[in-house]
Design a protein around this motif. Structure first.
Motif, mmCIF file in Angstrom:
data_model
loop_
_atom_site.group_PDB
_atom_site.id
_atom_site.type_symbol
_atom_site.label_atom_id
_atom_site.label_comp_id
_atom_site.label_asym_id
_atom_site.label_seq_id
_atom_site.Cartn_x
_atom_site.Cartn_y
_atom_site.Cartn_z
ATOM 1 N N THR A 154 12.945 24.240 36.101
ATOM 2 C CA THR A 154 11.480 24.220 36.062
ATOM 3 C C THR A 154 10.910 22.811 35.898
ATOM 4 O OG1 THR A 154 11.440 24.637 33.668
ATOM 5 C CG2 THR A 154 11.391 26.560 35.130
ATOM 6 N N ASN A 162 11.436 22.159 39.850
ATOM 7 C CA ASN A 162 11.116 23.289 40.727
ATOM 8 C C ASN A 162 12.043 23.348 41.938
ATOM 9 O OD1 ASN A 162 9.084 24.378 39.135
ATOM 10 N ND2 ASN A 162 7.521 23.063 40.040
ATOM 11 N N ALA A 209 6.867 29.654 31.992
ATOM 12 C CA ALA A 209 7.906 28.756 31.501
ATOM 13 C C ALA A 209 7.378 27.911 30.339
ATOM 14 C CB ALA A 209 8.392 27.862 32.638
ATOM 15 N N TYR A 223 5.399 31.403 36.936
ATOM 16 C CA TYR A 223 6.358 31.536 38.034
ATOM 17 C C TYR A 223 6.279 32.963 38.575
ATOM 18 C CZ TYR A 223 8.177 26.930 37.096
ATOM 19 O OH TYR A 223 8.292 25.563 36.957
ATOM 20 N N VAL A 269 4.790 28.710 42.158
ATOM 21 C CA VAL A 269 4.469 28.164 40.847
ATOM 22 C C VAL A 269 2.958 27.984 40.774
ATOM 23 C CG1 VAL A 269 4.885 26.311 39.201
ATOM 24 C CG2 VAL A 269 6.690 26.977 40.824
ATOM 25 N N THR A 320 12.122 33.536 32.456
ATOM 26 C CA THR A 320 12.245 32.105 32.173
ATOM 27 C C THR A 320 12.938 31.885 30.833
ATOM 28 O OG1 THR A 320 10.031 32.080 31.194
ATOM 29 C CG2 THR A 320 10.229 31.453 33.514
#
Length: 586
Positions: free
Chosen positions: A40, A43, A289, A295, A307, A334
């Motif tokens: 994250t 990405n 996240a 997400y 995202v 996440t």
């Protein structure tokens, strides 16, 4: 209460790539039999974990995901093959498979300690509670989540304090509230909350204070439930399977899979904004996240994760998934943020898994070790040999600093030393080399090792003379055992006598070793204090007509008396003096 064995298989990859310290998202791809691991911070997809395919004619439909609080393990519910697969996040290896028999997993939740896994089953209309301690798994019990014949339970969440579970009954428009007593393995449905206008609740989310529960709905309106009063407020949101709450509880996001947009609710006012945000591609699962971004698992065209940045209210990144992935990811997929690193280093004959720089948070993680060759591998934590030769090791929690873990190999046939001690007043035995201690009464040492045994704190405790048994004998304060076979020992630990003796004449300020000595020197009116260390009994002496007070329960300094906590003196014969006894057990 039943304990049902579950199919469990261990599968560790021979070559494991250690992840970086960034939080990760784990997306269950229902169409391609795998999980996409997304960094994250960047990405990007950093790994793809293949799911078990031991039944090639049956498609292991990857449906639900949850990540443990430590970030160590990821749990994936596979429908059709009826199992939960466990992935080690450090190695991206499947390390456990938990078979559910004829039950198909819906939503998943795991407690903070990662000892209990909660699985909804829409085939048996229950919440299944599974003990996942260690390498195995066993069903503890299951709780009916509705009175109706079939309620098709889907999402499940736990309250932040771990005392309640909430289950969405997708075909009866209700939420089951279940009390969790994990210590005693008692699980009870305590309430059934009717949502009235939410006829198809699926995904659930709870705010960080545990005061509000949110239920997404594919039909009807979404709901917010006051967990204290169980009052339900309708939210004009529909056509969604998931819901996510921001870390500060201010915003609640409802992706609408059938409408290709996101609804945003106010977490304080319980109102829904008139403004919605377009996200074409059927957003199914959703999770926020640690970076605060939402997400979204996009179920159709093209296969991806989008995202959504709540600051700009725009999609800032689209992450491609394998063609035909059809991601679902029911649940919070996440992982947590990692604040520290444990550096694990294997040595010759001692292999530690995982190894390398392992990111951890305050929950830490458990490492495993295998030994090759003839000898003993001891864990060495932060350059200190722990004396622990067990197959696993974890630093004490909370872990709030960086650590290092390695091993020390000692050649020779391994033998086990087993201890048994009596210590009614406290204290324990420790060994040198380390191994025997307060929490471990057995340890493994290499052949020929001389193990010295003694009390942990020589200033406060001592070995009772002549109490060594087994492979330790004699009256010394320590014992040395040479490990040329499996050996055992026993011993009695008593408080150490401080001052001149365990008996103190408070009137005359004199110390004495025995009861006879103390009473023989006393005169009428004297108060004689008996410490808890005095357990040998004996006889009084002294002049007939003299009356003394014997007072028990005193510490070794004779300044603190615990009542009721009498001195257990053993057998006493009263002759000569007359005795007034208080707080004594004879």
């Amino acid at each position: 209460m039943k304990f049902k064995s579950l199919m469990t298989a261990i599968c560790v990859l021979a070559t494991a790539n250690i992840v970086s310290a960034a939080p990760f998202a784990y997306v269950a791809n229902s169409g391609t039999k795998n999980v996409s691991v997304i960094d994250t911070a960047t990405n990007t997809v950093t790994a793809t974990v293949a799911l078990p395919d031991t039944q090639p004619t049956i498609h292991p439909y990857a449906y639900s995901v949850t990540v443990g609080a430590s970030g160590q393990y990821v749990y994936v519910g596979l429908q059709d093959t009826n199992e939960v697969t466990v992935i080690d996040a450090a190695t991206n290896a499947v390390v456990k498979r938990i078979g559910l028999g004829t039950d198909s997993p819906g939503g998943l939740a795991v407690n903070a300690a990662e000892t209990r896994l909660y699985v909804t089953s829409n085939k048996s209309n229950t919440l299944i509670i599974i003990n996942i301690t260690g390498s195995g798994a066993s069903e503890i019990t299951r709780v009916a989540v509705e009175t109706a014949a079939q309620s098709n339970p889907e999402g499940v969440v736990l309250s932040p304090d771990g005392k309640k579970a909430y289950v969405a009954n997708s075909t009866t428009g209700s939420i089951a509230e279940i009390s969790l007593d994990e210590a005693n393995n008692v699980y009870t449905r305590t309430n059934l909350i009717s949502l009235v206008n939410n006829t198809s609740p699926y995904g659930l989310a709870i705010n960080s204070t545990g005061t509000k529960l949110y239920a997404a709905s594919y039909n009807g309106t979404a709901s917010v439930i006051n967990t204290s009063t169980r009052a339900v407020t309708d939210l004009p949101v529909a056509a969604g399977y998931s819901v996510s709450v921001s870390a500060d509880n201010s915003k609640v996001y409802f992706p609408a899979v059938g409408l290709d947009k996101i609804y945003v609710a106010d977490g304080t006012a319980d109102t829904v904004s008139a403004t919605t945000y377009s996200v074409p591609g059927a957003p199914w699962g959703s999770a926020i996240a640690p970076n605060g971004k939402l997400y979204l698992a996009m179920y159709s065209g093209p296969d991806s994760v989008k995202v959504f940045d709540p600051t700009s209210n725009t999609v800032t990144s689209t992450i491609a998934l394998p063609a035909g992935a059809k991601p679902i990811s029911m649940g919070d997929f996440t992982g947590p943020a990692f604040n520290n690193t444990i550096t694990a280093t294997s040595v010759t004959n001692c292999t530690i898994t995982p190894s390398g720089a392992i990111p951890v948070n305050s929950y830490g993680r458990t490492f495993s070790m295998t030994t090759t060759g003839t000898g003993v591998c001891n864990w060495v934590a932060d350059a200190t040999n722990t004396g622990n030769s067990g197959s696993s090791y974890a630093f004490a929690t909370p872990v709030n600093a960086d650590h290092a873990i390695t091993a020390q190999f000692t050649a020779g046939t391994p033998y086990i030393l087993t201890a048994s001690w009596i210590a009614t007043q406290g204290g324990w035995i420790v060994s040198n080399p380390a191994g025997i201690n307060a929490t471990s009464q057995s340890a493994t040492f290499a052949s020929g090792t001389s193990v010295i045994l003694g009390v942990n704190d020589g200033s406060a405790y001592q070995v009772q003379a002549g109490s060594w048994t087994g492979d330790c004998t004699g009256s010394l304060s320590t014992c040395t055992v040479v490990m040329n076979a499996n050996k055992t020992f026993g011993v009695t630990i008593i408080p150490k006598v401080i001052g001149g003796g365990p008996i103190y004449n408070a009137t005359k300020s004199t110390y004495h070793q025995t009861l006879a000595e103390a009473t023989g020197a006393a005169t009428t009116g004297d108060t004689i204090k008996i410490s808890t260390a005095y357990t040998t009994g004996g006889s009084t002496t002294g002049t007939t007509g003299v009356t003394v007070t014997l007072s028990g329960g005193w510490d070794q300094t004779f300044t603190t008396q615990t009542i009721p906590s009498p001195t257990s003196m053993g057998a006493v014969t009263i002759t000569g003096v007359a005795v007034i006894a208080t707080n004594l057990k004879i």
